[in-house]
Design an enzyme around this catalytic site. Sequence first.
Site, PDB file in Angstrom:
ATOM      1  N   THR A 145       1.174  -0.682   0.608  1.00 46.81           N
ATOM      2  CA  THR A 145      -0.471  -0.358   0.293  1.00 46.81           C
ATOM      3  C   THR A 145       0.815   1.329   0.075  1.00 46.81           C
ATOM      4  O   THR A 145       0.856   2.386  -0.813  1.00 46.81           O
ATOM      5  CB  THR A 145      -0.901  -0.193   0.901  1.00 46.81           C
ATOM      6  OG1 THR A 145      -2.231  -1.051   1.538  1.00 46.81           O
ATOM      7  CG2 THR A 145      -1.675   2.007   1.273  1.00 46.81           C
ATOM      8  N   GLY A 157       5.819  -8.000   1.241  1.00 45.42           N
ATOM      9  CA  GLY A 157       6.679  -9.438   1.514  1.00 45.42           C
ATOM     10  C   GLY A 157       5.622 -10.134   1.742  1.00 45.42           C
ATOM     11  O   GLY A 157       6.306 -11.616   2.397  1.00 45.42           O
ATOM     12  N   CYS A 209      -8.268  -6.416   2.407  1.00 48.04           N
ATOM     13  CA  CYS A 209      -8.814  -4.781   2.217  1.00 48.04           C
ATOM     14  C   CYS A 209     -10.154  -4.691   2.364  1.00 48.04           C
ATOM     15  O   CYS A 209     -10.365  -2.958   3.228  1.00 48.04           O
ATOM     16  CB  CYS A 209      -7.621  -4.029   1.254  1.00 48.04           C
ATOM     17  SG  CYS A 209      -5.754  -4.726   2.031  1.00 48.04           S
TER      18      CYS A 209
END
Length: 394
Positions: free
Chosen positions: A77, A205, A330
Amino acid sequence: MTDREPRLVYMDHAATTPTRPEVVEAMLPYFTERFGNPSSLYAVAREAKEAVEEARGRVAAAIGAKPEEVFFTSGGTEADNWAIKGVAAANRKKGDHIITSAIEHHAVIHTCRSLEKQGWQVTYLPVDEFGRVDPGVVEEAITDKTVLVSVMTANNEIGTIQPVRAIAEIAHDHKIPFHTDAVQAIGALPVNVEATGADLLSLSGHKFGGPKGTGALYIRKKTRIGAFMDGGAQERGRRAGTENVPGIVGLGRAIELATADIEEHAARLRAMRDRLIRGLLDTIPDTRLNGHPVERLPNNVNVAFRYVEGESILLSLDALGVAASTGSACTSASLEPSHVLTACGLPPEQAHGSLRLTLGSRNTEDDVDYVLSVLPGVIERLRQMSPLTPKRNE
Protein backbone atom coordinates in the site's frame (compact mmCIF):
# COMPACT_ATOMS: atom_id res chain seq x y z
CA MET A 1 -22.09 -33.25 3.47
CA THR A 2 -19.01 -35.30 4.36
CA ASP A 3 -17.89 -37.90 6.88
CA ARG A 4 -14.47 -36.32 7.24
CA GLU A 5 -13.44 -34.45 10.34
CA PRO A 6 -13.16 -30.68 9.76
CA ARG A 7 -9.58 -29.43 9.56
CA LEU A 8 -7.81 -26.24 8.59
CA VAL A 9 -7.58 -25.90 4.84
CA TYR A 10 -6.09 -22.47 4.22
CA MET A 11 -6.98 -21.21 0.75
CA ASP A 12 -6.63 -17.45 1.16
CA HIS A 13 -3.00 -16.91 0.20
CA ALA A 14 -3.92 -13.80 -1.79
CA ALA A 15 -4.81 -12.21 1.56
CA THR A 16 -1.64 -13.29 3.34
CA THR A 17 0.78 -16.18 3.59
CA PRO A 18 2.42 -17.85 6.59
CA THR A 19 5.90 -16.56 7.26
CA ARG A 20 8.37 -19.23 6.25
CA PRO A 21 10.46 -20.77 9.06
CA GLU A 22 13.70 -19.88 7.25
CA VAL A 23 12.55 -16.27 7.16
CA VAL A 24 11.79 -16.17 10.88
CA GLU A 25 15.20 -17.72 11.58
CA ALA A 26 16.93 -15.06 9.49
CA MET A 27 15.08 -12.25 11.27
CA LEU A 28 15.57 -13.31 14.89
CA PRO A 29 19.16 -12.06 15.46
CA TYR A 30 18.13 -8.54 14.40
CA PHE A 31 15.68 -8.30 17.27
CA THR A 32 18.37 -9.16 19.83
CA GLU A 33 22.16 -9.18 19.46
CA ARG A 34 22.21 -7.38 16.08
CA PHE A 35 19.74 -4.69 17.12
CA GLY A 36 21.70 -1.65 15.93
CA ASN A 37 20.35 1.38 14.09
CA PRO A 38 21.75 1.27 10.52
CA SER A 39 22.28 5.05 10.58
CA SER A 40 24.81 4.88 13.41
CA LEU A 41 28.55 4.31 12.95
CA TYR A 42 29.64 1.68 15.48
CA ALA A 43 30.03 -2.05 14.87
CA VAL A 44 26.56 -3.29 15.84
CA ALA A 45 25.03 -0.57 13.66
CA ARG A 46 27.27 -1.52 10.74
CA GLU A 47 26.03 -5.11 11.08
CA ALA A 48 22.46 -3.86 10.72
CA LYS A 49 23.40 -1.66 7.76
CA GLU A 50 25.10 -4.56 6.01
CA ALA A 51 22.03 -6.74 6.56
CA VAL A 52 19.78 -4.09 5.02
CA GLU A 53 22.01 -3.79 1.98
CA GLU A 54 22.24 -7.56 1.60
CA ALA A 55 18.45 -7.75 1.61
CA ARG A 56 18.30 -4.92 -0.93
CA GLY A 57 20.55 -6.95 -3.20
CA ARG A 58 18.33 -10.01 -2.82
CA VAL A 59 15.20 -8.08 -3.77
CA ALA A 60 16.99 -6.52 -6.72
CA ALA A 61 18.25 -9.88 -7.96
CA ALA A 62 14.77 -11.39 -7.68
CA ILE A 63 13.19 -8.77 -9.97
CA GLY A 64 16.12 -8.05 -12.29
CA ALA A 65 16.87 -4.61 -10.87
CA LYS A 66 19.93 -2.79 -9.55
CA PRO A 67 20.23 -2.62 -5.73
CA GLU A 68 20.21 1.17 -5.78
CA GLU A 69 16.80 1.07 -7.50
CA VAL A 70 15.13 -0.76 -4.57
CA PHE A 71 13.58 1.24 -1.73
CA PHE A 72 12.07 -0.41 1.33
CA THR A 73 8.55 0.47 2.50
CA SER A 74 6.02 -0.74 5.05
CA GLY A 75 4.20 -2.78 2.40
CA GLY A 76 2.46 -2.73 -0.95
CA THR A 77 0.00 0.00 0.00
CA GLU A 78 2.77 2.44 0.86
CA ALA A 79 4.67 1.50 -2.28
CA ASP A 80 1.60 2.19 -4.44
CA ASN A 81 0.95 5.48 -2.68
CA TRP A 82 4.56 6.55 -3.10
CA ALA A 83 4.69 5.61 -6.78
CA ILE A 84 1.56 7.54 -7.68
CA LYS A 85 1.79 10.53 -5.37
CA GLY A 86 5.55 10.80 -5.81
CA VAL A 87 5.40 10.90 -9.59
CA ALA A 88 2.44 13.31 -9.45
CA ALA A 89 4.32 15.69 -7.16
CA ALA A 90 7.50 15.61 -9.24
CA ASN A 91 5.71 16.17 -12.55
CA ARG A 92 3.01 18.69 -11.60
CA LYS A 93 4.39 21.31 -13.99
CA LYS A 94 4.23 18.86 -16.89
CA GLY A 95 0.63 17.75 -16.46
CA ASP A 96 -2.21 16.72 -14.19
CA HIS A 97 -3.46 13.46 -15.71
CA ILE A 98 -3.01 9.85 -14.57
CA ILE A 99 -4.20 6.66 -16.24
CA THR A 100 -5.05 3.51 -14.33
CA SER A 101 -7.54 0.65 -14.60
CA ALA A 102 -10.97 0.24 -13.06
CA ILE A 103 -9.94 -2.99 -11.30
CA GLU A 104 -6.82 -1.88 -9.44
CA HIS A 105 -6.34 -2.64 -5.76
CA HIS A 106 -7.80 0.06 -3.54
CA ALA A 107 -4.25 1.11 -2.66
CA VAL A 108 -4.13 2.51 -6.21
CA ILE A 109 -7.81 3.42 -6.69
CA HIS A 110 -8.10 5.35 -3.42
CA THR A 111 -4.77 7.08 -3.98
CA CYS A 112 -6.03 8.30 -7.34
CA ARG A 113 -9.32 9.40 -5.80
CA SER A 114 -7.34 11.40 -3.27
CA LEU A 115 -5.44 13.14 -6.06
CA GLU A 116 -8.71 13.91 -7.86
CA LYS A 117 -9.79 15.89 -4.81
CA GLN A 118 -6.64 17.96 -5.31
CA GLY A 119 -7.53 18.76 -8.91
CA TRP A 120 -5.91 15.86 -10.75
CA GLN A 121 -7.63 14.18 -13.69
CA VAL A 122 -7.71 10.37 -13.61
CA THR A 123 -8.84 8.00 -16.34
CA TYR A 124 -10.03 4.61 -15.05
CA LEU A 125 -9.69 2.26 -18.00
CA PRO A 126 -12.45 -0.28 -18.64
CA VAL A 127 -11.74 -4.01 -18.80
CA ASP A 128 -13.29 -6.83 -20.79
CA GLU A 129 -15.41 -9.60 -19.28
CA PHE A 130 -12.24 -11.39 -18.18
CA GLY A 131 -10.76 -8.34 -16.47
CA ARG A 132 -8.13 -7.56 -19.12
CA VAL A 133 -7.09 -4.07 -20.15
CA ASP A 134 -6.83 -3.48 -23.91
CA PRO A 135 -3.48 -1.76 -24.60
CA GLY A 136 -5.17 0.12 -27.43
CA VAL A 137 -7.49 1.76 -24.90
CA VAL A 138 -4.42 2.93 -22.97
CA GLU A 139 -3.11 4.62 -26.10
CA GLU A 140 -6.44 6.36 -26.68
CA ALA A 141 -6.51 7.67 -23.12
CA ILE A 142 -3.10 9.36 -23.23
CA THR A 143 -3.06 13.16 -23.48
CA ASP A 144 -0.29 15.74 -23.46
CA LYS A 145 -1.01 16.15 -19.74
CA THR A 146 -0.52 12.48 -18.81
CA VAL A 147 2.33 11.96 -16.33
CA LEU A 148 1.82 8.32 -15.25
CA VAL A 149 0.24 5.05 -16.37
CA SER A 150 -0.40 2.53 -13.58
CA VAL A 151 -1.75 -0.96 -14.34
CA MET A 152 -1.34 -3.95 -12.02
CA THR A 153 0.57 -7.05 -13.13
CA ALA A 154 -2.14 -9.44 -11.92
CA ASN A 155 -5.44 -8.84 -10.20
CA ASN A 156 -5.76 -9.71 -6.52
CA GLU A 157 -9.39 -10.86 -6.78
CA ILE A 158 -9.83 -12.67 -10.08
CA GLY A 159 -6.18 -13.45 -10.86
CA THR A 160 -6.23 -12.04 -14.39
CA ILE A 161 -2.75 -11.24 -15.71
CA GLN A 162 -2.46 -7.96 -17.60
CA PRO A 163 -0.45 -7.34 -20.81
CA VAL A 164 1.88 -5.06 -18.90
CA ARG A 165 4.74 -5.21 -21.40
CA ALA A 166 2.53 -3.91 -24.21
CA ILE A 167 1.10 -1.20 -21.94
CA ALA A 168 4.59 -0.15 -20.81
CA GLU A 169 5.77 0.16 -24.41
CA ILE A 170 2.84 2.43 -25.23
CA ALA A 171 3.57 4.61 -22.20
CA HIS A 172 7.24 4.82 -23.12
CA ASP A 173 6.41 5.75 -26.72
CA HIS A 174 4.83 8.86 -25.21
CA LYS A 175 7.70 9.35 -22.71
CA ILE A 176 5.41 8.54 -19.77
CA PRO A 177 6.59 6.41 -16.82
CA PHE A 178 4.80 3.13 -16.17
CA HIS A 179 4.00 1.76 -12.70
CA THR A 180 2.77 -1.74 -11.95
CA ASP A 181 1.43 -3.13 -8.70
CA ALA A 182 3.06 -6.58 -8.69
CA VAL A 183 2.01 -7.49 -5.14
CA GLN A 184 0.09 -10.60 -6.21
CA ALA A 185 2.55 -11.65 -8.90
CA ILE A 186 5.78 -11.91 -6.90
CA GLY A 187 6.21 -15.51 -5.81
CA ALA A 188 3.54 -16.74 -8.24
CA LEU A 189 5.03 -15.66 -11.58
CA PRO A 190 8.52 -14.78 -12.80
CA VAL A 191 8.67 -10.98 -12.55
CA ASN A 192 11.47 -9.00 -14.15
CA VAL A 193 11.43 -5.23 -14.42
CA GLU A 194 13.23 -5.27 -17.75
CA ALA A 195 10.85 -7.84 -19.22
CA THR A 196 7.78 -5.93 -18.03
CA GLY A 197 9.19 -2.53 -18.89
CA ALA A 198 8.21 -1.15 -15.47
CA ASP A 199 9.68 2.13 -14.30
CA LEU A 200 8.11 1.62 -10.87
CA LEU A 201 7.03 -1.67 -9.29
CA SER A 202 5.37 -2.35 -5.93
CA LEU A 203 5.71 -5.53 -3.86
CA SER A 204 4.68 -6.74 -0.41
CA GLY A 205 6.54 -9.28 1.75
CA HIS A 206 3.63 -11.06 3.40
CA LYS A 207 2.25 -12.21 0.05
CA PHE A 208 5.18 -14.60 -0.52
CA GLY A 209 6.19 -15.96 2.86
CA GLY A 210 7.69 -12.80 4.34
CA PRO A 211 6.64 -10.78 7.39
CA LYS A 212 3.72 -8.37 7.40
CA GLY A 213 4.57 -4.69 7.37
CA THR A 214 7.36 -5.04 4.80
CA GLY A 215 7.49 -4.10 1.15
CA ALA A 216 9.49 -2.33 -1.49
CA LEU A 217 9.18 0.04 -4.39
CA TYR A 218 11.41 -0.38 -7.42
CA ILE A 219 12.25 2.98 -8.99
CA ARG A 220 14.12 2.89 -12.29
CA LYS A 221 17.07 5.28 -12.44
CA LYS A 222 16.20 8.76 -13.76
CA THR A 223 12.48 8.34 -12.97
CA ARG A 224 11.18 11.67 -11.67
CA ILE A 225 9.59 11.01 -8.28
CA GLY A 226 9.31 12.93 -5.05
CA ALA A 227 10.27 11.70 -1.58
CA PHE A 228 7.50 9.94 0.30
CA MET A 229 8.36 10.87 3.90
CA ASP A 230 10.50 13.63 5.34
CA GLY A 231 12.49 13.55 8.53
CA GLY A 232 15.74 11.73 7.83
CA ALA A 233 18.22 10.60 5.22
CA GLN A 234 17.23 6.94 5.18
CA GLU A 235 16.67 5.20 1.83
CA ARG A 236 18.91 7.74 0.16
CA GLY A 237 16.81 10.63 1.39
CA ARG A 238 13.61 9.41 -0.21
CA ARG A 239 11.86 7.51 2.59
CA ALA A 240 12.66 8.84 6.05
CA GLY A 241 12.40 6.74 9.21
CA THR A 242 14.58 4.21 10.98
CA GLU A 243 14.70 1.05 8.91
CA ASN A 244 12.73 -2.00 10.02
CA VAL A 245 15.86 -4.12 10.00
CA PRO A 246 14.33 -7.49 11.02
CA GLY A 247 11.48 -7.00 8.55
CA ILE A 248 13.80 -6.01 5.72
CA VAL A 249 16.02 -9.03 6.41
CA GLY A 250 12.91 -11.21 6.34
CA LEU A 251 11.70 -9.65 3.10
CA GLY A 252 15.03 -10.29 1.43
CA ARG A 253 15.15 -13.92 2.53
CA ALA A 254 11.51 -14.50 1.60
CA ILE A 255 11.79 -13.18 -1.94
CA GLU A 256 14.96 -15.20 -2.45
CA LEU A 257 13.14 -18.39 -1.43
CA ALA A 258 9.92 -17.55 -3.27
CA THR A 259 11.64 -16.98 -6.60
CA ALA A 260 14.22 -19.78 -6.45
CA ASP A 261 11.95 -22.50 -7.88
CA ILE A 262 9.21 -20.32 -9.32
CA GLU A 263 8.48 -22.38 -12.44
CA GLU A 264 8.14 -25.66 -10.56
CA HIS A 265 6.08 -24.02 -7.83
CA ALA A 266 3.75 -22.35 -10.36
CA ALA A 267 3.25 -25.61 -12.25
CA ARG A 268 2.25 -27.42 -9.07
CA LEU A 269 -0.22 -24.70 -8.09
CA ARG A 270 -1.61 -24.51 -11.63
CA ALA A 271 -2.40 -28.23 -11.63
CA MET A 272 -4.32 -27.96 -8.34
CA ARG A 273 -6.02 -24.77 -9.47
CA ASP A 274 -7.28 -26.34 -12.69
CA ARG A 275 -8.57 -29.43 -10.91
CA LEU A 276 -10.39 -27.27 -8.38
CA ILE A 277 -11.95 -25.13 -11.11
CA ARG A 278 -13.08 -28.15 -13.13
CA GLY A 279 -14.51 -29.84 -10.05
CA LEU A 280 -16.54 -26.80 -9.01
CA LEU A 281 -17.88 -26.07 -12.49
CA ASP A 282 -18.75 -29.74 -13.09
CA THR A 283 -20.49 -30.41 -9.78
CA ILE A 284 -22.25 -27.13 -8.91
CA PRO A 285 -24.88 -25.85 -11.40
CA ASP A 286 -25.21 -22.13 -12.17
CA THR A 287 -21.54 -21.48 -11.45
CA ARG A 288 -19.20 -19.35 -13.52
CA LEU A 289 -15.48 -18.75 -13.46
CA ASN A 290 -14.47 -15.13 -12.89
CA GLY A 291 -11.31 -13.86 -14.56
CA HIS A 292 -9.40 -14.99 -17.59
CA PRO A 293 -9.55 -18.76 -18.19
CA VAL A 294 -5.86 -18.98 -19.19
CA GLU A 295 -4.06 -15.70 -18.45
CA ARG A 296 -4.51 -15.94 -14.69
CA LEU A 297 -2.37 -16.45 -11.62
CA PRO A 298 -1.49 -20.13 -11.11
CA ASN A 299 -3.01 -20.18 -7.63
CA ASN A 300 -6.24 -18.22 -8.18
CA VAL A 301 -9.76 -19.66 -8.33
CA ASN A 302 -12.63 -17.17 -8.33
CA VAL A 303 -16.14 -18.45 -9.01
CA ALA A 304 -19.62 -16.91 -8.81
CA PHE A 305 -22.50 -19.02 -7.51
CA ARG A 306 -25.94 -17.75 -8.47
CA TYR A 307 -28.68 -17.31 -5.84
CA VAL A 308 -26.35 -17.26 -2.81
CA GLU A 309 -24.42 -14.63 -0.88
CA GLY A 310 -20.65 -14.75 -0.43
CA GLU A 311 -20.51 -14.06 3.29
CA SER A 312 -22.81 -17.01 3.99
CA ILE A 313 -20.51 -19.23 1.92
CA LEU A 314 -17.48 -18.06 3.91
CA LEU A 315 -19.11 -18.66 7.28
CA SER A 316 -20.23 -22.13 6.22
CA LEU A 317 -16.77 -23.01 4.95
CA ASP A 318 -15.15 -21.63 8.08
CA ALA A 319 -17.28 -23.98 10.18
CA LEU A 320 -15.86 -26.80 8.06
CA GLY A 321 -12.27 -25.62 8.50
CA VAL A 322 -11.82 -23.92 5.12
CA ALA A 323 -10.43 -20.38 5.04
CA ALA A 324 -11.34 -18.51 1.87
CA SER A 325 -12.42 -15.02 0.77
CA THR A 326 -14.97 -13.17 -1.29
CA GLY A 327 -12.32 -10.82 -2.64
CA SER A 328 -9.64 -8.46 -1.35
CA ALA A 329 -8.87 -8.78 2.36
CA CYS A 330 -8.75 -4.98 2.46
CA THR A 331 -12.49 -4.77 1.65
CA SER A 332 -13.81 -7.92 3.30
CA ALA A 333 -15.99 -5.92 5.71
CA SER A 334 -17.62 -3.90 2.92
CA LEU A 335 -21.24 -4.52 1.93
CA GLU A 336 -20.58 -3.15 -1.55
CA PRO A 337 -20.14 -5.63 -4.40
CA SER A 338 -16.61 -6.07 -5.69
CA HIS A 339 -15.57 -3.20 -7.94
CA VAL A 340 -13.50 -5.71 -9.87
CA LEU A 341 -16.41 -8.03 -10.64
CA THR A 342 -18.82 -5.23 -11.50
CA ALA A 343 -16.20 -3.74 -13.84
CA CYS A 344 -16.11 -7.14 -15.58
CA GLY A 345 -19.86 -6.89 -16.15
CA LEU A 346 -21.26 -9.06 -13.35
CA PRO A 347 -24.56 -7.78 -11.93
CA PRO A 348 -24.32 -6.96 -8.21
CA GLU A 349 -26.31 -10.01 -7.10
CA GLN A 350 -23.84 -12.34 -8.85
CA ALA A 351 -20.83 -10.39 -7.65
CA HIS A 352 -22.10 -10.84 -4.08
CA GLY A 353 -22.14 -14.62 -4.62
CA SER A 354 -18.48 -14.92 -5.57
CA LEU A 355 -15.83 -16.95 -3.77
CA ARG A 356 -12.06 -16.63 -4.04
CA LEU A 357 -9.86 -19.62 -3.25
CA THR A 358 -6.11 -18.98 -3.51
CA LEU A 359 -3.61 -21.78 -3.12
CA GLY A 360 -0.16 -21.80 -1.58
CA SER A 361 2.89 -23.97 -1.04
CA ARG A 362 1.35 -25.85 1.90
CA ASN A 363 -1.79 -26.88 0.03
CA THR A 364 -2.09 -30.47 -1.16
CA GLU A 365 -4.26 -32.53 -3.46
CA ASP A 366 -6.07 -33.72 -0.32
CA ASP A 367 -7.01 -30.10 0.38
CA VAL A 368 -8.51 -29.82 -3.09
CA ASP A 369 -10.42 -33.06 -2.54
CA TYR A 370 -11.74 -31.79 0.80
CA VAL A 371 -13.02 -28.51 -0.67
CA LEU A 372 -14.64 -30.35 -3.57
CA SER A 373 -16.32 -32.68 -1.09
CA VAL A 374 -17.83 -29.99 1.14
CA LEU A 375 -18.49 -26.95 -1.08
CA PRO A 376 -21.26 -28.44 -3.29
CA GLY A 377 -23.27 -29.28 -0.16
CA VAL A 378 -22.74 -25.78 1.24
CA ILE A 379 -24.04 -24.17 -1.95
CA GLU A 380 -27.02 -26.55 -2.18
CA ARG A 381 -28.04 -25.84 1.42
CA LEU A 382 -27.73 -22.07 1.00
CA ARG A 383 -29.70 -22.16 -2.24
CA GLN A 384 -32.49 -24.06 -0.55
CA MET A 385 -32.79 -21.23 1.96
CA SER A 386 -32.37 -18.39 -0.54
CA PRO A 387 -35.46 -16.50 -1.79
CA LEU A 388 -33.55 -15.88 -5.04
CA THR A 389 -33.41 -19.55 -6.00
CA PRO A 390 -36.02 -20.47 -8.64
CA LYS A 391 -38.57 -22.80 -7.08
CA ARG A 392 -39.15 -26.15 -8.73
CA ASN A 393 -42.67 -27.04 -9.76
CA GLU A 394 -44.35 -29.10 -7.07
